[in-house]
Design an enzyme around this catalytic site. Structure first.
Site, mmCIF file in Angstrom:
data_model
loop_
_atom_site.group_PDB
_atom_site.id
_atom_site.type_symbol
_atom_site.label_atom_id
_atom_site.label_comp_id
_atom_site.label_asym_id
_atom_site.label_seq_id
_atom_site.Cartn_x
_atom_site.Cartn_y
_atom_site.Cartn_z
ATOM 1 N N VAL A 10 0.841 -1.212 0.000
ATOM 2 C CA VAL A 10 0.000 0.000 0.000
ATOM 3 C C VAL A 10 0.874 1.261 0.000
ATOM 4 O O VAL A 10 0.543 2.257 -0.664
ATOM 5 C CB VAL A 10 -0.973 -0.005 1.203
ATOM 6 C CG1 VAL A 10 -1.868 1.219 1.178
ATOM 7 C CG2 VAL A 10 -1.821 -1.274 1.197
ATOM 8 N N VAL B 97 -10.975 0.104 5.978
ATOM 9 C CA VAL B 97 -12.132 -0.769 5.745
ATOM 10 C C VAL B 97 -12.481 -0.827 4.258
ATOM 11 O O VAL B 97 -12.677 0.212 3.618
ATOM 12 C CB VAL B 97 -13.376 -0.270 6.530
ATOM 13 C CG1 VAL B 97 -14.546 -1.231 6.328
ATOM 14 C CG2 VAL B 97 -13.062 -0.130 8.006
ATOM 15 N N GLU C 27 -3.063 -10.478 4.646
ATOM 16 C CA GLU C 27 -2.337 -9.840 5.740
ATOM 17 C C GLU C 27 -0.979 -10.507 5.923
ATOM 18 O O GLU C 27 -0.765 -11.637 5.468
ATOM 19 C CB GLU C 27 -3.131 -9.996 7.049
ATOM 20 C CG GLU C 27 -4.456 -9.285 7.049
ATOM 21 C CD GLU C 27 -4.298 -7.797 6.790
ATOM 22 O OE1 GLU C 27 -3.686 -7.097 7.594
ATOM 23 O OE2 GLU C 27 -4.796 -7.330 5.743
ATOM 24 N N LYS D 92 -12.558 -4.715 10.896
ATOM 25 C CA LYS D 92 -13.283 -3.779 10.025
ATOM 26 C C LYS D 92 -14.733 -3.608 10.488
ATOM 27 O O LYS D 92 -15.271 -2.499 10.467
ATOM 28 C CB LYS D 92 -13.224 -4.281 8.576
ATOM 29 C CG LYS D 92 -11.796 -4.260 8.016
ATOM 30 C CD LYS D 92 -11.690 -5.057 6.723
ATOM 31 C CE LYS D 92 -10.297 -5.025 6.145
ATOM 32 N NZ LYS D 92 -10.114 -6.015 5.067
HETATM 33 N N1 HSE Z 1 -6.046 -8.681 3.928
HETATM 34 C C1 HSE Z 1 -7.052 -7.722 3.658
HETATM 35 C C2 HSE Z 1 -8.079 -8.358 2.724
HETATM 36 C C3 HSE Z 1 -6.428 -6.518 3.010
HETATM 37 O O1 HSE Z 1 -7.811 -9.412 2.157
HETATM 38 O O2 HSE Z 1 -9.167 -7.823 2.595
HETATM 39 C C4 HSE Z 1 -7.316 -5.318 2.983
HETATM 40 O O3 HSE Z 1 -7.668 -4.902 4.263
#
Ligand code: HSE
Length: 436
Positions: free
Chosen positions: A14, A132, A190, A205
């Site tokens: 990101v 989110v 992640e 989230k």
């Molecule tokens: N690991 C998260 C997903 C990344 O797969 O949605 C975005 O928050």
């Protein structure tokens, strides 16, 4: 007017996307914000690693504190993730009077109450749109666009990795671990992918969405959380035969007696738009009393979609630099002193409908025993499927759909069914939502 100097913490997927989008769209962004926005100082774990991004004009350091303590930096963008070092850096940035933009859902879900209180004292903003649903502007939508509504419920596919895995398993019959590896390779997952597949990322989230929707404090520890690791190819197929898709949903509902906060795999009728959201895409349905049901759809993970949200937050922060803190949009949509501590309902008090998959011996009376237990627990059956045994004489799968029932009654029924001698494995229970 002088550009605004930004300090960046983290040059991963990101972070790289943010550098690229800010540079590529610099003139459009300056036209919107009223002045340029430039990254002047960035911290990365390995400053020598080869990157495909253009870092011209950015001072690099391995020390995040050098960035948050840099007097030239006005806004800090935190894209490190986790809630240890990231928390310390964000606290220090706030103490230093710098505004913060973050994509860190764990940090906000677990420490947001503390961070927002400190930010309010120091008169700085913490913006977290990217935390989110990646590129979907769902925070802004709930906080501003739907501010006239009493939000009744929301339900979302808010983990792209989980949705990618379930979609590939359904459409291509692929193996769970194989798809997870691909999601990691694509930069969706992640750092610890159990956060994706065990539902923790979605729970972070949902915590944030519920706080903003209902005006309650962030309460991550109260979210009921179940992942997708127990979902088998059989479940996906049986759900389809019954006219449903299995999606991993975060669900928040506001009742008079309290709030439901739950993350779990869910059967949804295949005719619902959200049931057809596949791959890494995310979608959130929000039901407001005035607007009715609304659906927001877009990429939930990945470099540039998430950067899109980070940069939008930067533009918001820059536009608000000259406003008095009390005139800014509150962090959690409601004024900080107007948040209410509505109770979060324990799962045993949640009422829903169920899909049950039983593994049973193929003999007379088994189904009668199961249906007797369900009827004694006051559970009405909507549909039953019995599958032929793979080999004559071997165990069979029995699939049941029920009407609405309190979870505590279903727990008791399942315990009694599992105690039957003819039931040869744990009962698989999935919740069903019609989202109507
Ligand atoms: N690991 C998260 C997903 C990344 O797969 O949605 C975005 O928050």
């Amino acid at each position: 007017m002088e550009p605004v100097n930004v300090g960046l913490l983290g040059l991963g997927t990101v972070g790289g996307g943010t550098v690229t989008v800010l540079k590529r769209n610099a003139s459009e962004i300056a036209r919107r914000a009223g002045r340029g926005i430039v990254i002047t100082h960035a911290a990365a774990r390995d400053i020598h690693s080869k990157r495909k991004i253009n870092l011209d004009g950015i001072k690099l350091t391995a020390d995040g504190f050098a960035v948050v303590n840099d007097p030239q930096v006005q806004v800090v963008v935190e894209l490190i993730g986790g809630d240890t070092i990231a928390r310390e850096l964000v606290l220090q940035a706030i103490q230093n009077g710098k505004h913060v933009v973050t994509a860190n859902k764990a940090l906000i879900a677990k420490h947001g109450n503390e961070l927002f209180a400190l930010a309010q004292q120091r008169g700085v903003m913490i913006a977290f749109e990217a935390a989110v649903a990646g590129g979907i502007p769902i925070i802004k939508t709930l906080r501003e666009g739907l501010a006239g509504n009493r939000i009744e419920w929301l339900a979302g596919i808010i983990n792209g990795t989980g949705n990618f895995i379930l979609s590939e398993m359904r459409s291509k019959g692929r193996d769970f671990h194989d798809v997870l590896k691909e999601a990691q390779h694509l930069g969706y997952a992640e750092a610890d992918p159990t956060f994706d597949v065990e539902g923790i990322d979605a729970a972070h989230k949902l915590t944030i969405l519920a706080a903003i929707a209902f005006g309650i404090p962030l309460q991550f520890s109260k979210v009921y959380t179940e992942g997708i690791t127990r979902i088998s190819a059989d479940d996906i197929r049986y759900a389809e035969e019954l006219g449903y898709r299995i999606k991993h949903l975060g669900i928040a509902k506001h009742h008079d007696k309290g709030i439901e906060l739950r993350v779990h795999p869910t059967l949804i009728p295949e005719s619902r738009l959200i049931a057809n959201v596949d791959g890494v895409m995310n979608a959130v349905v929000v039901k407001g009393d005035a607007v009715g049901p609304t659906l927001f759809y877009g990429a939930g993970a990945g470099a540039e979609p998430t950067a899109s949200a980070v940069v939008a937050d930067l533009v918001d922060v820059v536009r608000a630099l000259t406003t008095d803190p009390e005139n800014r949009v509150p962090h959690l949509a409601f004024q900080a002193d107007a948040l209410v501590n509505a109770p979060i309902l324990p799962m045993r008090h949640v009422e829903t409908t169920y899909y049950l998959r039983l593994k049973a011996q193929d003999r007379i009376g088994v189904l009668a025993d199961v249906t007797r237990i369900l009827s004694e627990q006051g559970i009405n059956i909507e549909a039953i499927l019995q599958k032929e045994p793979a080999v004559p004489g071997s165990d069979v799968h029995i699939i049941l759909l029920t009407h609405r029932v309190l979870e505590k009654h279903m727990d008791e029924a399942i315990a009694r069914i599992e105690a039957l001698e003819s039931i040869t494995d744990d009962v698989m229970r999935l919740r069903v939502e019609t989202l109507s």
